[in-house]
Scaffold this motif. Structure first.
Motif, PDB file in Angstrom:
ATOM      1  N   PHE A   1       0.830  -1.201   0.000  1.00 14.95           N
ATOM      2  CA  PHE A   1       0.000   0.000   0.000  1.00 14.95           C
ATOM      3  C   PHE A   1       0.872   1.262   0.000  1.00 14.95           C
ATOM      4  N   PHE A   2       1.835   1.326   0.906  1.00 10.77           N
ATOM      5  CA  PHE A   2       2.669   2.531   0.995  1.00 10.77           C
ATOM      6  C   PHE A   2       3.607   2.646  -0.209  1.00 10.77           C
ATOM      7  N   SER A   3       3.995   1.520  -0.798  1.00  8.32           N
ATOM      8  CA  SER A   3       4.781   1.574  -2.036  1.00  8.32           C
ATOM      9  C   SER A   3       3.962   2.200  -3.156  1.00  8.32           C
ATOM     10  N   GLY A   4       2.685   1.831  -3.232  1.00 11.07           N
ATOM     11  CA  GLY A   4       1.812   2.421  -4.241  1.00 11.07           C
ATOM     12  C   GLY A   4       1.669   3.919  -4.068  1.00 11.07           C
ATOM     13  N   VAL A   5       1.584   4.381  -2.823  1.00 13.47           N
ATOM     14  CA  VAL A   5       1.502   5.822  -2.557  1.00 13.47           C
ATOM     15  C   VAL A   5       2.745   6.527  -3.091  1.00 13.47           C
ATOM     16  N   GLY A   6       3.933   6.013  -2.711  1.00  8.15           N
ATOM     17  CA  GLY A   6       5.174   6.673  -3.086  1.00  8.15           C
ATOM     18  C   GLY A   6       5.433   6.676  -4.574  1.00  8.15           C
ATOM     19  N   VAL A   7       5.222   5.538  -5.215  1.00 14.25           N
ATOM     20  CA  VAL A   7       5.493   5.442  -6.649  1.00 14.25           C
ATOM     21  C   VAL A   7       4.554   6.347  -7.445  1.00 14.25           C
TER      22      VAL A   7
END
Length: 526
Positions: free
Chosen positions: A28-34
């Motif tokens: 989830f947080f990877s999706g936010v950052g990318v």
């Protein structure tokens, strides 16, 4: 801006994604950052679908990643609601200077990204200025009045705009600009934001329509999440209109906050349910039981051409399948040679048409991709894939035209047998070439420098073996004047063609070694 970031740091972004997908929360947080970096949840969704299609990512973390991508695009909208247009001239000027005068690489990509950001801020300012007269237009007021009285119609219109723009972010920013000039009221703006969220999920869904089931599940699940959220939120619009001023009274801030709250609510509600959604999408797109077709490219999705990293992965996958098919063709040719098998020789020859079709389709796909705005890294990889498939096509021609037509038929028709020494010499060269097939495919996919050095070293070892085998045969026919001349010609043809096949296989290593500075400029002495 997305192209600049993707070209300059795309490989790092893909590596980061691959390492951050251990569980739903890190995904989830990877999706936010990318998504904050790429400025596009659609681009993140296509990368995610590509990983899923390759079997590198299961559906559950992929769905969590897309929920994060939806939140990430709202953070970008939050930032751009501030009036940053004063920065536009400096960003455009600095971006043009970097893009034009840098020697390439990441500085040029940074210039492209800064230029894109400057143009985006300028465009938002121009939209605000251009939409001011719309407040007094009777036609515009009539149209907006019709939308305001029919929330379903307004949602559909906003979804179609976001789909056409391939961006929910662009649509939300347009709504914010129109609301800031008083053209639309807040209730209608909130409804249009909901529609934009639905429309933003359509492009990845359409782009994966012809992909394998594993790649189609994450975009479908994300669409179902958004649709469910919109169905729940539409009856609550009046509640949001009353409650949003608590966070911020400015109309632009209220719309951006509503966009963020909606997607955060989706994440909180559905992140625990990604397992359930995984089962739903698997029931809609079950794993295919039928054997996949080996005789045509499977991954050359035209809709992925506007996302070069995804398109390159597609081309790599079919190039790898093409290589495996050429290797099978090579094996079968030698089985036919040893066993005098005319039927196998005929079937092997027919595979050359399949290889040619693979090559033509991959080549056309890469040519279309090269017309897109590619960065230096992606452009180089595009050229490497095309060169590799060209060499594979040449190997297919050597096997079909030389080994099958000019060798197997000569072996079958006379009814005579090669000497034991000749057969041993051919086998001593056949097995190294077969090993180099596997190593060549590994070098192509990995770009590993050590493997490339190993492949080139094998070429020089192979050349020694080929020269010795040729000398042995010439000694034999000199000593034995009764030796069958057709078998002699066939022996020399086989040795020559094995050397040509090996040279085409080794060619994949040279660009890798050249980039690493491990090749001499010339073998000639001064």
């Amino acid at each position: 801006m997305r192209i600049g970031v993707q070209d300059g740091w795309g490989s790092e972004i893909r590596t980061f994604l691959g390492k951050s997908l251990g569980n739903r929360f890190s995904a989830f947080f990877s999706g936010v950052g990318v998504t904050v970096l790429l400025q596009s949840s659609s681009a993140t969704a296509l990368l995610t679908a590509s990983f899923s299609g390759q079997g590198l990512l299961s559906t559950m973390p992929a769905l969590a990643l897309l929920l994060g991508a939806d939140v990430g695009t709202t953070l970008v909208a939050q930032l751009l609601t501030f009036d940053l247009s004063v920065l536009s001239p400096a960003l455009v000027t600095f971006g043009v200077a970097l893009f034009t005068y840098s020697k390439g690489g990441r500085m040029r990509d940074l210039g492209r990204a800064l230029l894109g950001l400057g143009l985006m801020l300028l465009a938002l300012r121009l939209i605000v200025d251009a939409s001011s007269p719309m407040r007094d237009s009777a036609v515009v007021q009539t149209l907006l009045g019709a939308l305001g009285s029919d929330v379903i119609l307004a949602t559909v219109v906003a979804a179609l705009i976001a789909w056409a723009a391939h961006s929910s972010l662009a649509t939300v920013l347009l709504v914010i600009s129109l609301a800031g000039t008083g053209v639309i009221e807040l209730p209608l703006a909130f409804v249009l934001v909901l529609g934009a969220n639905v429309g933003g999920a359509i492009p990845p869904l359409m782009a994966t329509m012809r992909a394998e089931p594993e790649a189609r599940r994450p975009p479908l699940g994300n669409m179902l999440f958004r649709l469910t959220g919109v169905v729940i939120a539409l009856p609550l619009i009046s509640f949001f209109v009353e409650w949003m001023p608590v966070i911020g009274e400015d109309s632009a801030r209220q719309i951006a906050n509503f966009h963020t709250v909606f997607n955060l609510a989706l994440a909180i509600a559905f992140l625990p349910l990604v397992g359930t959604m995984t089962k739903i999408t698997e029931s809609i797109f079950p794993k295919e039981d039928k054997k996949e077709s080996e005789f045509k490219p499977m991954y050359l999705d035209r809709s992925a051409l506007d996302t070069p990293p995804v398109a390159l992965v597609n081309a790599e996958r079919d190039a790898l399948r093409m290589g495996e098919m050429v290797e099978r063709m090579f094996r079968n040719a030698f089985i036919a040679l040893k066993k005098n098998d005319k039927d196998l020789a005929r079937d092997t020859h027919q595979l050359d048409d399949v290889i040619d079709d693979f090559y033509e389709q991959i080549k056309r796909y890469l040519i279309k991709l090269s017309r897109e705005s590619l960065g230096e890294t992606d452009s180089q990889r595009c050229s490497e894939i095309l060169t590799f498939t060209t060499n594979l096509e040449h190997i297919g021609d050597i096997i079909a035209v030389n080994m099958i037509d000019n060798i197997v038929r000569k072996k079958v028709n006379p009814g005579s047998k090669m000497s034991l020494q000749d057969r041993e010499d051919i086998n001593s060269l056949y097995h190294p070439v077969l090993e180099n097939f596997r190593l060549s495919l590994g070098v192509f996919m990995s770009g590993n420098v050590d493997m490339a050095r190993q492949l080139v070293a094998r070429k020089y070892k192979f050349s020694k073996l080929e020269r010795n085998a040729t000398k042995n045969h010439l000694k034999k026919i000199k000593a034995d004047v009764t030796y069958n001349p057709e078998l002699s010609a066939m022996q020399l043809d086989v040795l020559r063609d094995l050397k040509r096949v090996n040279s085409h296989l080794v060619a994949v290593a040279y660009p890798i070694l050249d980039n690493a500075g491990l090749l001499r400029s010339s073998r000639l002495r001064k």
